[in-house]
Design a protein around this motif. Structure first.
Motif, PDB file in Angstrom:
ATOM      1  N   LEU A 129      37.065  32.818 -50.717  1.00 16.42           N
ATOM      2  CA  LEU A 129      37.537  31.541 -51.244  1.00 16.42           C
ATOM      3  C   LEU A 129      37.531  30.503 -50.124  1.00 16.42           C
ATOM      4  O   LEU A 129      38.204  30.657 -49.108  1.00 16.42           O
ATOM      5  CB  LEU A 129      38.948  31.703 -51.816  1.00 16.42           C
ATOM      6  CG  LEU A 129      39.583  30.464 -52.445  1.00 16.42           C
ATOM      7  CD1 LEU A 129      38.737  29.926 -53.592  1.00 16.42           C
ATOM      8  CD2 LEU A 129      40.992  30.786 -52.941  1.00 16.42           C
ATOM      9  N   VAL A 130      36.752  29.436 -50.326  1.00 16.93           N
ATOM     10  CA  VAL A 130      36.569  28.409 -49.304  1.00 16.93           C
ATOM     11  C   VAL A 130      37.360  27.144 -49.626  1.00 16.93           C
ATOM     12  O   VAL A 130      37.876  26.490 -48.732  1.00 16.93           O
ATOM     13  CB  VAL A 130      35.068  28.072 -49.161  1.00 16.93           C
ATOM     14  CG1 VAL A 130      34.843  26.878 -48.236  1.00 16.93           C
ATOM     15  CG2 VAL A 130      34.303  29.287 -48.639  1.00 16.93           C
ATOM     16  N   ARG A 131      37.462  26.817 -50.927  1.00 17.98           N
ATOM     17  CA  ARG A 131      38.111  25.550 -51.280  1.00 17.98           C
ATOM     18  C   ARG A 131      38.861  25.675 -52.602  1.00 17.98           C
ATOM     19  O   ARG A 131      38.404  26.332 -53.531  1.00 17.98           O
ATOM     20  CB  ARG A 131      37.062  24.448 -51.385  1.00 17.98           C
ATOM     21  CG  ARG A 131      37.655  23.059 -51.618  1.00 17.98           C
ATOM     22  CD  ARG A 131      36.565  21.992 -51.516  1.00 17.98           C
ATOM     23  NE  ARG A 131      35.558  22.176 -52.542  1.00 17.98           N
ATOM     24  CZ  ARG A 131      34.266  21.851 -52.394  1.00 17.98           C
ATOM     25  NH1 ARG A 131      33.830  21.372 -51.263  1.00 17.98           N
ATOM     26  NH2 ARG A 131      33.429  22.021 -53.402  1.00 17.98           N
ATOM     27  N   ILE A 132      40.011  25.022 -52.659  1.00 11.20           N
ATOM     28  CA  ILE A 132      40.846  24.971 -53.868  1.00 11.20           C
ATOM     29  C   ILE A 132      41.006  23.502 -54.259  1.00 11.20           C
ATOM     30  O   ILE A 132      41.369  22.667 -53.422  1.00 11.20           O
ATOM     31  CB  ILE A 132      42.249  25.571 -53.608  1.00 11.20           C
ATOM     32  CG1 ILE A 132      42.149  26.988 -53.031  1.00 11.20           C
ATOM     33  CG2 ILE A 132      43.091  25.542 -54.873  1.00 11.20           C
ATOM     34  CD1 ILE A 132      43.411  27.440 -52.310  1.00 11.20           C
ATOM     35  N   LYS A 133      40.739  23.193 -55.524  1.00 11.82           N
ATOM     36  CA  LYS A 133      40.979  21.839 -56.039  1.00 11.82           C
ATOM     37  C   LYS A 133      41.871  21.945 -57.268  1.00 11.82           C
ATOM     38  O   LYS A 133      41.610  22.766 -58.153  1.00 11.82           O
ATOM     39  CB  LYS A 133      39.670  21.158 -56.455  1.00 11.82           C
ATOM     40  CG  LYS A 133      38.785  20.699 -55.320  1.00 11.82           C
ATOM     41  CD  LYS A 133      37.574  19.967 -55.912  1.00 11.82           C
ATOM     42  CE  LYS A 133      36.565  19.601 -54.855  1.00 11.82           C
ATOM     43  NZ  LYS A 133      35.361  18.949 -55.464  1.00 11.82           N
ATOM     44  N   LEU A 134      42.891  21.109 -57.321  1.00  9.02           N
ATOM     45  CA  LEU A 134      43.802  21.075 -58.467  1.00  9.02           C
ATOM     46  C   LEU A 134      43.966  19.640 -58.954  1.00  9.02           C
ATOM     47  O   LEU A 134      44.078  18.714 -58.136  1.00  9.02           O
ATOM     48  CB  LEU A 134      45.179  21.625 -58.086  1.00  9.02           C
ATOM     49  CG  LEU A 134      45.257  23.061 -57.577  1.00  9.02           C
ATOM     50  CD1 LEU A 134      46.681  23.388 -57.177  1.00  9.02           C
ATOM     51  CD2 LEU A 134      44.755  24.042 -58.622  1.00  9.02           C
TER      52      LEU A 134
END
Length: 201
Positions: free
Chosen positions: A88-93
């Protein structure tokens, strides 16, 4: 004496910096932890194959199910598809509540936890307000955290958070470049002959 006092002040500032503080290196957001295998979060993602990110083809992205996260209307988890594994490289919410009030509440919490942001990424007219915090773990690990509010219909309207493990992002990008080095001709890519067609009229 002055030199000793100056050195003490410099050290105090350095060790008070959120990026260097022991508890100031965030890796987890809403239960998702950067660097984890995406397999850990399959139940949180919509069904279907992950989609390569158009501007970053070394990443693939899965859409989140909003029903699993209270108050969240959507978002994505991006993971590497080149260097090996599915980290997992990036989280967007993105949130149901589009208000600037929610943005301000989150900003206050971030500032309490991490100090003042490192950079302003929004526009001068405040149609988009975006602040970035940057962190290092002292071992080469780097995380960027962006909190944003937008009233621009083309730039993710409402309140959103983006957290990226930049070290992993760089590894995936370098892998991508190495795989495609010298392959432009083989892939049938063409060159621009005349600029006329690309000048609006």
């Amino acid at each position: 004496m002055r030199r000793a006092c100056f050195l003490f002040l410099v050290l105090a500032v350095l060790f008070a910096t959120p990026a260097l503080a022991g508890n100031g290196y965030p890796t987890t957001l809403a239960g998702f932890t950067l660097g984890d295998s995406m397999a850990s979060y399959e139940d949180y993602c919509q069904e279907g194959a992950p989609i390569p990110v158009s501007d970053a083809p070394f990443l693939s992205e899965s859409q989140l199910k909003s029903e699993n996260l209270p108050g969240v209307r959507g978002g994505t988890l991006a993971f590497g598809n080149c260097a090996g594994g599915d980290r997992l490289v990036r989280i967007k919410l993105k949130f149901n509540d589009h208000s600037q009030r929610l943005f301000n509440r989150l900003y206050d919490r971030y500032e309490q936890s991490f100090g003042k942001p490192d950079k302003y990424l929004g526009d001068a007219f405040k149609n988009v307000i975006a602040w970035e915090w940057r962190f290092e773990d002292g071992k080469g690990g780097r995380v960027a955290l962006v909190l944003m509010w937008s009233r621009d219909k083309e730039i993710r309207p409402g309140v959103s958070i983006k957290m990226t493990q930049e070290t992993l992002l760089d590894e995936e990008f370098e892998c991508y470049k190495a795989q495609r080095k010298g392959s432009m001709g083989k892939m049938g890519m063409t060159k621009i002959g005349s600029l006329d067609a690309y000048v609006p009229r």
